[in-house]
Design a protein around this motif. Sequence first.
Motif, PDB file in Angstrom:
ATOM      1  N   VAL A 450     102.936 102.182  33.389  1.00 47.59           N
ATOM      2  CA  VAL A 450     103.062 102.230  34.524  1.00 47.59           C
ATOM      3  C   VAL A 450     102.152 102.966  35.255  1.00 47.59           C
ATOM      4  O   VAL A 450     101.498 103.620  34.956  1.00 47.59           O
ATOM      5  N   PRO A 451     102.031 102.465  36.717  1.00 49.39           N
ATOM      6  CA  PRO A 451     101.134 103.043  37.550  1.00 49.39           C
ATOM      7  C   PRO A 451     100.813 104.728  37.437  1.00 49.39           C
ATOM      8  O   PRO A 451     102.031 104.997  37.306  1.00 49.39           O
ATOM      9  N   ASP A 452      99.784 105.259  37.493  1.00 47.69           N
ATOM     10  CA  ASP A 452      99.614 106.426  37.461  1.00 47.69           C
ATOM     11  C   ASP A 452     100.391 107.295  38.594  1.00 47.69           C
ATOM     12  O   ASP A 452     100.648 108.446  38.491  1.00 47.69           O
ATOM     13  N   PHE A 453     100.627 106.913  39.839  1.00 50.17           N
ATOM     14  CA  PHE A 453     100.942 107.482  40.868  1.00 50.17           C
ATOM     15  C   PHE A 453     102.506 107.580  40.663  1.00 50.17           C
ATOM     16  O   PHE A 453     103.055 108.714  40.849  1.00 50.17           O
ATOM     17  N   ARG A 454     103.169 107.067  39.648  1.00 50.46           N
ATOM     18  CA  ARG A 454     104.639 107.227  39.326  1.00 50.46           C
ATOM     19  C   ARG A 454     104.868 108.279  38.511  1.00 50.46           C
ATOM     20  O   ARG A 454     105.824 108.826  37.933  1.00 50.46           O
ATOM     21  N   LYS A 455     103.830 108.586  37.813  1.00 48.74           N
ATOM     22  CA  LYS A 455     103.819 109.601  36.405  1.00 48.74           C
ATOM     23  C   LYS A 455     103.676 110.967  37.019  1.00 48.74           C
ATOM     24  O   LYS A 455     104.110 111.936  36.363  1.00 48.74           O
ATOM     25  N   PHE A 456     103.068 111.066  38.255  1.00 45.48           N
ATOM     26  CA  PHE A 456     102.858 112.480  39.071  1.00 45.48           C
ATOM     27  C   PHE A 456     103.713 112.823  40.195  1.00 45.48           C
ATOM     28  O   PHE A 456     103.473 113.541  40.584  1.00 45.48           O
ATOM     29  N   LYS A 457     104.541 111.846  40.713  1.00 46.60           N
ATOM     30  CA  LYS A 457     105.343 111.851  42.033  1.00 46.60           C
ATOM     31  C   LYS A 457     106.687 112.448  41.567  1.00 46.60           C
ATOM     32  O   LYS A 457     107.286 111.921  40.602  1.00 46.60           O
ATOM     33  N   ASN A 458     107.114 113.625  42.097  1.00 54.41           N
ATOM     34  CA  ASN A 458     108.362 113.996  41.776  1.00 54.41           C
ATOM     35  C   ASN A 458     109.133 114.074  42.957  1.00 54.41           C
ATOM     36  O   ASN A 458     108.959 114.120  44.122  1.00 54.41           O
ATOM     37  N   TYR A 459     110.192 113.269  42.559  1.00 54.02           N
ATOM     38  CA  TYR A 459     111.559 113.159  43.608  1.00 54.02           C
ATOM     39  C   TYR A 459     112.553 114.135  43.239  1.00 54.02           C
ATOM     40  O   TYR A 459     113.029 114.335  42.317  1.00 54.02           O
ATOM     41  N   THR A 460     112.520 115.138  44.068  1.00 53.71           N
ATOM     42  CA  THR A 460     113.362 116.397  43.778  1.00 53.71           C
ATOM     43  C   THR A 460     114.592 116.159  43.291  1.00 53.71           C
ATOM     44  O   THR A 460     115.221 116.925  42.484  1.00 53.71           O
ATOM     45  N   ALA A 461     115.392 115.389  43.789  1.00 56.43           N
ATOM     46  CA  ALA A 461     116.669 115.014  43.400  1.00 56.43           C
ATOM     47  C   ALA A 461     116.850 114.697  41.970  1.00 56.43           C
ATOM     48  O   ALA A 461     117.893 115.011  41.156  1.00 56.43           O
ATOM     49  N   TYR A 462     115.819 113.813  41.575  1.00 58.75           N
ATOM     50  CA  TYR A 462     115.674 113.388  40.171  1.00 58.75           C
ATOM     51  C   TYR A 462     115.123 114.484  39.310  1.00 58.75           C
ATOM     52  O   TYR A 462     115.843 114.827  38.327  1.00 58.75           O
ATOM     53  N   VAL A 463     114.325 115.152  39.536  1.00 57.68           N
ATOM     54  CA  VAL A 463     113.416 116.306  38.916  1.00 57.68           C
ATOM     55  C   VAL A 463     114.604 117.396  38.668  1.00 57.68           C
ATOM     56  O   VAL A 463     114.768 117.675  37.547  1.00 57.68           O
ATOM     57  N   GLU A 464     115.054 117.909  39.678  1.00 60.45           N
ATOM     58  CA  GLU A 464     116.034 118.964  39.796  1.00 60.45           C
ATOM     59  C   GLU A 464     117.542 118.451  39.311  1.00 60.45           C
ATOM     60  O   GLU A 464     118.233 119.330  38.486  1.00 60.45           O
ATOM     61  N   GLY A 465     117.713 117.503  39.627  1.00 55.73           N
ATOM     62  CA  GLY A 465     118.928 116.769  39.235  1.00 55.73           C
ATOM     63  C   GLY A 465     119.177 116.711  37.573  1.00 55.73           C
ATOM     64  O   GLY A 465     120.061 116.952  36.932  1.00 55.73           O
ATOM     65  N   TRP A 466     117.828 116.212  36.924  1.00 55.18           N
ATOM     66  CA  TRP A 466     117.653 116.140  35.502  1.00 55.18           C
ATOM     67  C   TRP A 466     118.255 117.414  34.931  1.00 55.18           C
ATOM     68  O   TRP A 466     118.658 117.690  34.192  1.00 55.18           O
ATOM     69  N   ALA A 467     117.247 118.359  35.469  1.00 57.41           N
ATOM     70  CA  ALA A 467     117.321 119.935  34.858  1.00 57.41           C
ATOM     71  C   ALA A 467     118.735 120.454  34.899  1.00 57.41           C
ATOM     72  O   ALA A 467     118.849 120.918  33.894  1.00 57.41           O
TER      73      ALA A 467
END
Length: 557
Positions: A450-467
């Motif tokens: 996958v492109p590197d930009f996808r590896k480091f971009k954080n979508y808050t709803a996903y990142v915090e929703g997952w946690a």
Amino acid sequence: MKSIIFTLLTAVFVFGCKNDTTNTSSDAFSESEKLNEYFVAYFEEYKSLRPEFQTQLGSKENQDKWNDNSPAFDSAEMERAKEHLTYLKKNIDREALDESAKLSYDLFKLEMENIVANYEYRLHNYPVNQMFGTHSGIPAFLINMHKIEDKNDANAYLARLKGVPAVLNQLIENLQLREKNSIVPPQFVFPKVLEDSRNIIKGKPFEESIEESTLLEDFLKKVNGLEIAEEDKEALISNAESHLLEFVQPSYLKLIEFLEGQQKRATTDDGAWKFSSGDKFYANALKNITTTDMTSEEIHQYGLSEVKRIHQEMEEIKNKVGFEGTLQDFFTFMRTDKQFYYPDTPEGKEKYLKEATAMINVMKGRLDELFLTQPKADMVVKAVEPFREKSAGKAFYQRPAIDGSRPGTYYANLYDMNAMPIYQMEALAYHEGIPGHHMQIAIAQELEGVPDFRKFKNYTAYVEGWALYTELLPKELGFYEDPYSDFGRLAMELWRACRLVVDTGIHSKKWTRQEGINYYKENTPNAESDCVKMVERHIVMPGQATAYKIGMQKIVD
């Protein structure tokens, strides 16, 4: 920066075609390959413009420099985003892409559109606040990110110390620009920011003291660990002391003087409604943060309904443990009974860190039951550093270096042990560590294909929703056997439900800071210091706290 992308793409094209001069460009690359090569060039450009990000990745390129945070950089970034959108429109046929490339296309397009849309509100924030900011970011970055493995690294650290005046001058200019547009942090921010700033210039070499200052202590520890001649160590340390006195101290004193002046002009107006076009800004922030079209009123009502549901589940636990009294009485019991807290001593704090680490290690041993893909990077648990613990949040996570040289880190804020109850420890460890932030963020940056930009971009709803979802997930494996621990899990989810109510209350309904604090105190078992910190977080980060429950619910659905 168009020339960087053009040069990289041309090089790739020539390399790909050199053995077949009969091929046209369309023959040489499929549409997906063409797009992915564009993303490679984009990410190289992105990194080249951000020295601090390069250091975070583990690279030593430009490790003697700081990021550019000027208005000119923001403007150029917006223009670059427009250029990227034009390229996608004119040069990429989305329908010809494979499924993975379509997702990359959509995410990249969304990111560029957000940059353009957000530019209108670029001043609607506080570059210094009690949660984060350049004033505390400088020492935190040097301590946690800047490795010293040889003399070159040490000299790069010294160069960054020399660069502090330019960074803080830029910060003051940004604060002045916002004040010209009637954007000044609320009054409560200043004592915390000023204290953090003053802490940086306490101790040696700034004053007669038996203790080194925060940055000198860090530099000494790192340089003394090198296998170099003693005279070289002494020279580096002497330079560090002189740089701290010549560059760091005067620039922080200048910042402190400016902040003291601005403090006199600050008000107690807290919500985003006080900004020009505040309602539009807040609606835009909610859309960015949640990635939905939910209105502030819809979010507010959803929060109220979730608070009611979780209260009902807590009633069941209250009855299960045989507590007599109301739920609010039970909250008081959980907030004040000493059995639920480690002592506020070095031993108590060490025990907390040890127990949190043990919980994460136990969960590590159960991951095979749930996940095929697991992070390669290790993680550790640390206490928030003393210089910022009074103002920093309850807990947070720092991603590992991509080359494995730095582990992921769960930071627990042990400044007030009464705000870190034992019954919440389990859920908090899962959230910040495994299977929460560490698992998701470390795996993301370790992905291949996958492109590197996808590896480091954080979508808050996903990142915090997952946690937040991963606080619930262990219950399916039989964790939270202790009813008080399960109450702690619910208390953590309740906390996030209340965030929906209070964040929208402050920024859309003109609640005061005290009204927000009162809502948390009346509806959660958390310590008052927790309630105060959370409301102040809402005020300086409009909308951010709405991501957790909305993201979690989408994953549960």
